[in-house]
Scaffold this motif. Sequence first.
Motif, PDB file in Angstrom:
ATOM      1  N   LYS A 180       2.917  -7.403  69.113  1.00 38.89           N
ATOM      2  CA  LYS A 180       3.019  -8.851  68.885  1.00 38.89           C
ATOM      3  C   LYS A 180       2.573  -9.222  67.461  1.00 38.89           C
ATOM      4  N   PRO A 181       3.311  -8.785  66.429  1.00 35.74           N
ATOM      5  CA  PRO A 181       2.908  -9.092  65.046  1.00 35.74           C
ATOM      6  C   PRO A 181       3.002 -10.587  64.761  1.00 35.74           C
ATOM      7  N   ASP A 182       2.278 -11.026  63.721  1.00 33.61           N
ATOM      8  CA  ASP A 182       2.359 -12.423  63.295  1.00 33.61           C
ATOM      9  C   ASP A 182       3.584 -12.664  62.427  1.00 33.61           C
ATOM     10  N   ILE A 183       3.864 -11.703  61.549  1.00 31.59           N
ATOM     11  CA  ILE A 183       4.949 -11.822  60.571  1.00 31.59           C
ATOM     12  C   ILE A 183       5.785 -10.550  60.595  1.00 31.59           C
ATOM     13  N   ILE A 184       7.100 -10.707  60.492  1.00 27.90           N
ATOM     14  CA  ILE A 184       7.991  -9.552  60.336  1.00 27.90           C
ATOM     15  C   ILE A 184       8.731  -9.695  59.013  1.00 27.90           C
ATOM     16  N   LEU A 185       8.665  -8.655  58.180  1.00 29.86           N
ATOM     17  CA  LEU A 185       9.521  -8.562  56.999  1.00 29.86           C
ATOM     18  C   LEU A 185      10.731  -7.739  57.423  1.00 29.86           C
ATOM     19  N   MET A 186      11.872  -8.393  57.567  1.00 29.37           N
ATOM     20  CA  MET A 186      13.043  -7.790  58.197  1.00 29.37           C
ATOM     21  C   MET A 186      14.145  -7.520  57.172  1.00 29.37           C
ATOM     22  N   ASP A 187      14.465  -6.237  56.988  1.00 31.43           N
ATOM     23  CA  ASP A 187      15.622  -5.891  56.172  1.00 31.43           C
ATOM     24  C   ASP A 187      16.894  -6.280  56.927  1.00 31.43           C
ATOM     25  N   ILE A 240      10.605 -13.096  58.076  1.00 32.66           N
ATOM     26  CA  ILE A 240      11.059 -13.248  56.689  1.00 32.66           C
ATOM     27  C   ILE A 240      12.122 -12.193  56.445  1.00 32.66           C
ATOM     28  N   MET A 241      13.343 -12.615  56.156  1.00 36.03           N
ATOM     29  CA  MET A 241      14.409 -11.680  55.827  1.00 36.03           C
ATOM     30  C   MET A 241      14.215 -11.204  54.383  1.00 36.03           C
ATOM     31  N   ILE A 242      14.381  -9.904  54.145  1.00 38.30           N
ATOM     32  CA  ILE A 242      14.263  -9.369  52.793  1.00 38.30           C
ATOM     33  C   ILE A 242      15.519  -8.582  52.453  1.00 38.30           C
ATOM     34  N   THR A 243      15.995  -8.745  51.218  1.00 45.20           N
ATOM     35  CA  THR A 243      17.215  -8.069  50.799  1.00 45.20           C
ATOM     36  C   THR A 243      17.136  -7.788  49.307  1.00 45.20           C
ATOM     37  N   THR A 244      18.114  -7.056  48.803  1.00 44.73           N
ATOM     38  CA  THR A 244      18.102  -6.669  47.391  1.00 44.73           C
ATOM     39  C   THR A 244      18.788  -7.702  46.512  1.00 44.73           C
ATOM     40  N   LEU A 245      19.952  -8.172  46.930  1.00 41.62           N
ATOM     41  CA  LEU A 245      20.688  -9.169  46.149  1.00 41.62           C
ATOM     42  C   LEU A 245      21.004 -10.374  47.020  1.00 41.62           C
ATOM     43  N   GLU A 246      21.221 -11.507  46.365  1.00 35.11           N
ATOM     44  CA  GLU A 246      21.486 -12.735  47.100  1.00 35.11           C
ATOM     45  C   GLU A 246      22.837 -12.666  47.819  1.00 35.11           C
ATOM     46  N   ASP A 247      22.873 -13.188  49.016  1.00 39.01           N
ATOM     47  CA  ASP A 247      24.125 -13.316  49.771  1.00 39.01           C
ATOM     48  C   ASP A 247      23.954 -14.511  50.688  1.00 39.01           C
ATOM     49  N   ILE A 248      24.586 -15.633  50.327  1.00 36.54           N
ATOM     50  CA  ILE A 248      24.306 -16.866  51.061  1.00 36.54           C
ATOM     51  C   ILE A 248      24.897 -16.851  52.459  1.00 36.54           C
ATOM     52  N   SER A 249      25.891 -16.002  52.707  1.00 35.46           N
ATOM     53  CA  SER A 249      26.407 -15.922  54.072  1.00 35.46           C
ATOM     54  C   SER A 249      25.336 -15.346  54.994  1.00 35.46           C
ATOM     55  N   TYR A 250      24.614 -14.326  54.511  1.00 36.22           N
ATOM     56  CA  TYR A 250      23.500 -13.783  55.283  1.00 36.22           C
ATOM     57  C   TYR A 250      22.373 -14.805  55.385  1.00 36.22           C
ATOM     58  N   ALA A 301      22.419 -18.105  55.267  1.00 40.23           N
ATOM     59  CA  ALA A 301      22.739 -19.198  56.183  1.00 40.23           C
ATOM     60  C   ALA A 301      22.630 -18.748  57.639  1.00 40.23           C
ATOM     61  N   GLU A 302      23.104 -17.537  57.922  1.00 36.79           N
ATOM     62  CA  GLU A 302      23.034 -17.039  59.289  1.00 36.79           C
ATOM     63  C   GLU A 302      21.587 -16.773  59.706  1.00 36.79           C
ATOM     64  N   ALA A 303      20.782 -16.235  58.781  1.00 40.89           N
ATOM     65  CA  ALA A 303      19.375 -15.963  59.094  1.00 40.89           C
ATOM     66  C   ALA A 303      18.632 -17.250  59.424  1.00 40.89           C
ATOM     67  N   LEU A 304      18.860 -18.284  58.641  1.00 28.41           N
ATOM     68  CA  LEU A 304      18.200 -19.566  58.905  1.00 28.41           C
ATOM     69  C   LEU A 304      18.690 -20.170  60.215  1.00 28.41           C
ATOM     70  N   ARG A 305      19.970 -19.986  60.510  1.00 26.46           N
ATOM     71  CA  ARG A 305      20.510 -20.504  61.772  1.00 26.46           C
ATOM     72  C   ARG A 305      19.847 -19.816  62.967  1.00 26.46           C
ATOM     73  N   LEU A 306      19.522 -18.530  62.796  1.00 26.52           N
ATOM     74  CA  LEU A 306      18.886 -17.780  63.881  1.00 26.52           C
ATOM     75  C   LEU A 306      17.406 -18.115  64.027  1.00 26.52           C
ATOM     76  N   GLY A 307      16.853 -18.841  63.045  1.00 30.62           N
ATOM     77  CA  GLY A 307      15.460 -19.264  63.158  1.00 30.62           C
ATOM     78  C   GLY A 307      14.495 -18.573  62.229  1.00 30.62           C
ATOM     79  N   ALA A 308      14.974 -17.745  61.293  1.00 36.36           N
ATOM     80  CA  ALA A 308      14.079 -17.082  60.337  1.00 36.36           C
ATOM     81  C   ALA A 308      13.368 -18.127  59.476  1.00 36.36           C
ATOM     82  N   GLU A 309      12.102 -17.860  59.180  1.00 39.05           N
ATOM     83  CA  GLU A 309      11.307 -18.814  58.388  1.00 39.05           C
ATOM     84  C   GLU A 309      11.380 -18.537  56.897  1.00 39.05           C
ATOM     85  N   GLY A 310      11.927 -17.405  56.495  1.00 38.17           N
ATOM     86  CA  GLY A 310      11.988 -17.090  55.070  1.00 38.17           C
ATOM     87  C   GLY A 310      13.157 -16.191  54.742  1.00 38.17           C
ATOM     88  N   TYR A 311      13.601 -16.249  53.485  1.00 35.40           N
ATOM     89  CA  TYR A 311      14.670 -15.378  52.996  1.00 35.40           C
ATOM     90  C   TYR A 311      14.340 -15.044  51.548  1.00 35.40           C
TER      91      TYR A 311
END
Length: 470
Positions: free
Chosen positions: A307-314, A339-349, A351-361
Amino acid sequence: MSSSSHPFWQSLTDALFFYGVSFALQKGAAAINGIKQKLTVINEQYSILEQYSSQIERMTLLEERYRMAREMHDTIGYSYTSLILGMETLRPHIHSNEGEVKLLGMLELARTGLQDIRRQVHQMDPIEDALPLDRALIQLIDDFKSNTGVRLFFRTMGEPYPVMKQAKLVLYRCLQESLTNASRHGQASSIQVILQYDPAQVMLQVQDNGKGKEQIQYGFGLTGMMERLSALQGKLYIDSKRDEGTMVICTIPNQTNEGSQQIRILLADDQPLIRESLRLLLGEEKDFQVRVAGTGNQAIDLCEKDKPDIILMDINMPEMDGMAATKMIKETWPGIRIIMITTLEDISYAAEALRLGAEGYLLKSIHPKELAATIRLIYSGGTMISQDVAHQLFQHQNVITALNPYDLTERELDVLHGLTEGLRNKAIAQKLYLSEGTIRNYISSIYLKLQVANRDEAVEKTKNEHLFRS
């Protein structure tokens, strides 16, 4: 003997030469064939797109940019990010000033290279990253003075400390809006700006000698200020009196300090070098407890166990990608912040991450100290999107045809529907399998898009404009 052997060696040399040329031509033909096949696929995709309306055709350039970004994700972007993270882990092992200087130079070169890649496609932030907060505000004030002739006085109080990039941008925007309001609406001739560094927060105070008002009307500008500050757990205070001027105070908590509570962090990334480098860097923070996972399935198993508090999700992982894992985690444990983490910006990802409820990108190129501050911010209830991605999301809204008059997303429409039914935040969160904090973020976004100040106004506007058909 020598004369008879000469033609033999000449023939052998000619044969080897022609063999080498033939081999090179075969390789070249194979490469050209590969390029032709890729071009054929691209042309087929474009042929399909051409059958759609002219509005969809406007999106093809964006789609090509996203395709290029995804292709670069596993090559140049990962290489630069791995270099940056790997070099960061070398710092504790360097014991000479000369070595430290060389390492810093290499880090700066790597970060510059990564920024150069991103700059080819996307616009840079309006604030120069190298400038500290006070220098950025002074630059803005100097430009404002030269353009308006208004007298401005600026001073700092307290011991300056590094401020998060997002906090710097928010305060910069707040000062822009405050100066504009004081000059245009308040007709002020003199404005005093104070930037105060406290251990617990950074405060920006803007006071003018303009006309003032007995009642403040929260239009688009002030609402935008409030929303930006709220996303960083900040506050906006306004005190105005007729003929006595207006005072605007913006505060943002100092997220660079280590907290007293231990934050349990799960780092999910399939790249071993990036995963271990981030684990080592975050492990240096005394209030962080870090565990790692290599796939989305492993992340879900560890959520069940720890039950972590925060997930850094690739995002790109084998077996189950970050998006699918985020959806399942939010449905099962809505209180876990992701918090979603990635290498380069991709707004399609994004937008979908925020729609799913992620608190950060965020981008993986973020500075380690800023990443740590962002984790603390989101742990305390805030949200964070990389400014590069946030800028693109905003621009993207100008390109995609709106599905409704206010460009509300599917999830925002779900939340708005709950508001019209009279449900409170907790009930909406349970209905949509999201946390109350995520619901509050969606409601803030709805207020901003509808240009309303509260729940009652949002419901009234929804009913008056028939945003939901019976």
